[in-house]
Motif scaffolding. Sequence first.
Motif, PDB file in Angstrom:
ATOM      1  N   ASN A 163       0.833  -1.205   0.000  1.00 51.95           N
ATOM      2  CA  ASN A 163       0.000   0.000   0.000  1.00 51.95           C
ATOM      3  C   ASN A 163       0.871   1.259   0.000  1.00 51.95           C
ATOM      4  OD1 ASN A 163      -2.347  -1.487   0.051  1.00 51.95           O
ATOM      5  ND2 ASN A 163      -2.608  -1.361   2.269  1.00 51.95           N
ATOM      6  N   LEU A 164       1.945   1.208   0.774  1.00 43.88           N
ATOM      7  CA  LEU A 164       2.852   2.346   0.848  1.00 43.88           C
ATOM      8  C   LEU A 164       3.511   2.606  -0.508  1.00 43.88           C
ATOM      9  CD1 LEU A 164       4.415   4.530   2.309  1.00 43.88           C
ATOM     10  CD2 LEU A 164       6.008   2.781   3.118  1.00 43.88           C
ATOM     11  N   LYS A 334     -12.177   3.585  -2.532  1.00 42.96           N
ATOM     12  CA  LYS A 334     -12.637   3.251  -1.182  1.00 42.96           C
ATOM     13  C   LYS A 334     -11.449   3.092  -0.237  1.00 42.96           C
ATOM     14  CE  LYS A 334     -15.562   0.095   1.456  1.00 42.96           C
ATOM     15  NZ  LYS A 334     -16.475  -1.068   1.402  1.00 42.96           N
ATOM     16  N   LYS A 335     -10.406   2.442  -0.701  1.00 45.35           N
ATOM     17  CA  LYS A 335      -9.216   2.259   0.129  1.00 45.35           C
ATOM     18  C   LYS A 335      -8.592   3.613   0.485  1.00 45.35           C
ATOM     19  CE  LYS A 335      -6.564  -1.150  -0.918  1.00 45.35           C
ATOM     20  NZ  LYS A 335      -5.551  -2.018  -1.583  1.00 45.35           N
ATOM     21  N   THR A 336      -8.565   4.513  -0.484  1.00 37.63           N
ATOM     22  CA  THR A 336      -8.009   5.844  -0.254  1.00 37.63           C
ATOM     23  C   THR A 336      -8.839   6.614   0.772  1.00 37.63           C
ATOM     24  OG1 THR A 336      -7.107   5.983  -2.496  1.00 37.63           O
ATOM     25  CG2 THR A 336      -7.453   8.064  -1.332  1.00 37.63           C
ATOM     26  N   LEU A 337     -10.166   6.553   0.630  1.00 40.04           N
ATOM     27  CA  LEU A 337     -11.040   7.268   1.556  1.00 40.04           C
ATOM     28  C   LEU A 337     -10.961   6.695   2.968  1.00 40.04           C
ATOM     29  CD1 LEU A 337     -14.171   7.823  -0.721  1.00 40.04           C
ATOM     30  CD2 LEU A 337     -12.467   9.520  -0.014  1.00 40.04           C
ATOM     31  N   VAL A 338     -10.839   5.384   3.063  1.00 39.52           N
ATOM     32  CA  VAL A 338     -10.684   4.754   4.379  1.00 39.52           C
ATOM     33  C   VAL A 338      -9.406   5.265   5.037  1.00 39.52           C
ATOM     34  CG1 VAL A 338     -10.185   2.591   5.569  1.00 39.52           C
ATOM     35  CG2 VAL A 338     -12.036   2.685   3.900  1.00 39.52           C
ATOM     36  N   SER A 339      -8.311   5.314   4.263  1.00 34.43           N
ATOM     37  CA  SER A 339      -7.044   5.798   4.803  1.00 34.43           C
ATOM     38  C   SER A 339      -7.155   7.236   5.275  1.00 34.43           C
ATOM     39  CB  SER A 339      -5.941   5.686   3.744  1.00 34.43           C
ATOM     40  OG  SER A 339      -5.620   4.347   3.475  1.00 34.43           O
TER      41      SER A 339
END
Length: 388
Positions: A163-164, A334-339
């Motif tokens: 992810n990083l 969605k993954k970006t918004l969760v982060s």
Amino acid sequence: MDKKDLNGNENLENNGTTEEELNSSDNTNEVNEVEVLAAEEPVNTTKEESIPVMNKVGSNNNTTPPAPPVTPKGNKGWMIVSVVLAAALIIVLIKPPFQKDDSTAVASVNGTNITKEQLYDKLIEAGGESTLQAMITTELVDQEAKKANVTVTDEDINTELENLKAQLGGEDAFNAALQQSSMTVDDLKKQMPLQVKLRKILEPQVTITDQEIKDYYEANKATFNEEEQVRASHILVKTKEEADAILKQLKDGADFAELAKEKSSDTGSKANGGDLNFFKRGDMVAEFSDVAFKLKVGETSGAVKSDYGYHIIKVTDHKDAKNYTLEEKKDEIKKTLVSQKVSTLSTTWLSDTTAKAKITNSLTDAKKEATASPEPSASAEAGTESAK
């Protein structure tokens, strides 16, 4: 080296995002020690001057990189890498368990000893408070993770690393950030459990609606699209006569990569057989791009003149332009918004959790007590005089 290494002002640009240094805050507040810190300065990893023809059009060594547009990869999420990297360096300094009042010499200058006690005091001054605070916060998170039955596996660490890499813009940018921080992947892995635990504790408290995903897509639509790209190798020489001679050798069966290593004046690509990796049309000067984007994969150009000499270009791969739909990008968004939400939530959560905990800190408690001690008031002093 790919085309990015050829830029005289290499800033590891990826999908419109400028790579940045990872810096930690000097604030000793326990919340700030693990709060996500956005990187602030471009990472410059240029190792040698390269032929400027491969610089992006309109750029030069003195220009400031433009501000990155809003993009999923432009947001670093809640990553705490800046804290992790900086804390690791400080911990290396104070890791030896030196004891106070230890007069053992660790160095001497013309017969005058420097003791372990002196070294300990200087290390505490240099970063002791912030490092101890980070250790306190880590212990606090560990305790809360245990209460929530949160564990960290090797798979969790590897997922976090991937992810990083994606958020930084790719493998090259990730490696450059590590190099800038004098760390290896193994060093980073040792520091990642805290981040994973925080994410696992807080993610169940985060909800993302379809409308939020749609709004984000619409606001960042242009950044999801990919321009047409080609991958090419080139040989750069000063004169047309040199270029014509090389073209004859290629026609007679000579190997392009070997000739690039031997004859190309582009120091940034010659070692890799002239390979420039993938690039967009606007990444190269017009004379170069106009030819490269007309060639089919496997084709080699004639002598192409630019302000920097004569190029012989060989296209080795091609990527069509692509416009991504909302459905195709839904999971990524969605993954970006969760982060993003975890980043915001982590600050409040850590502050509240710290406030509820019973914490002692010998390096800061004494200072707080001294600051809190009230000075005798003027009226009190007057009252004392009257009593006399």
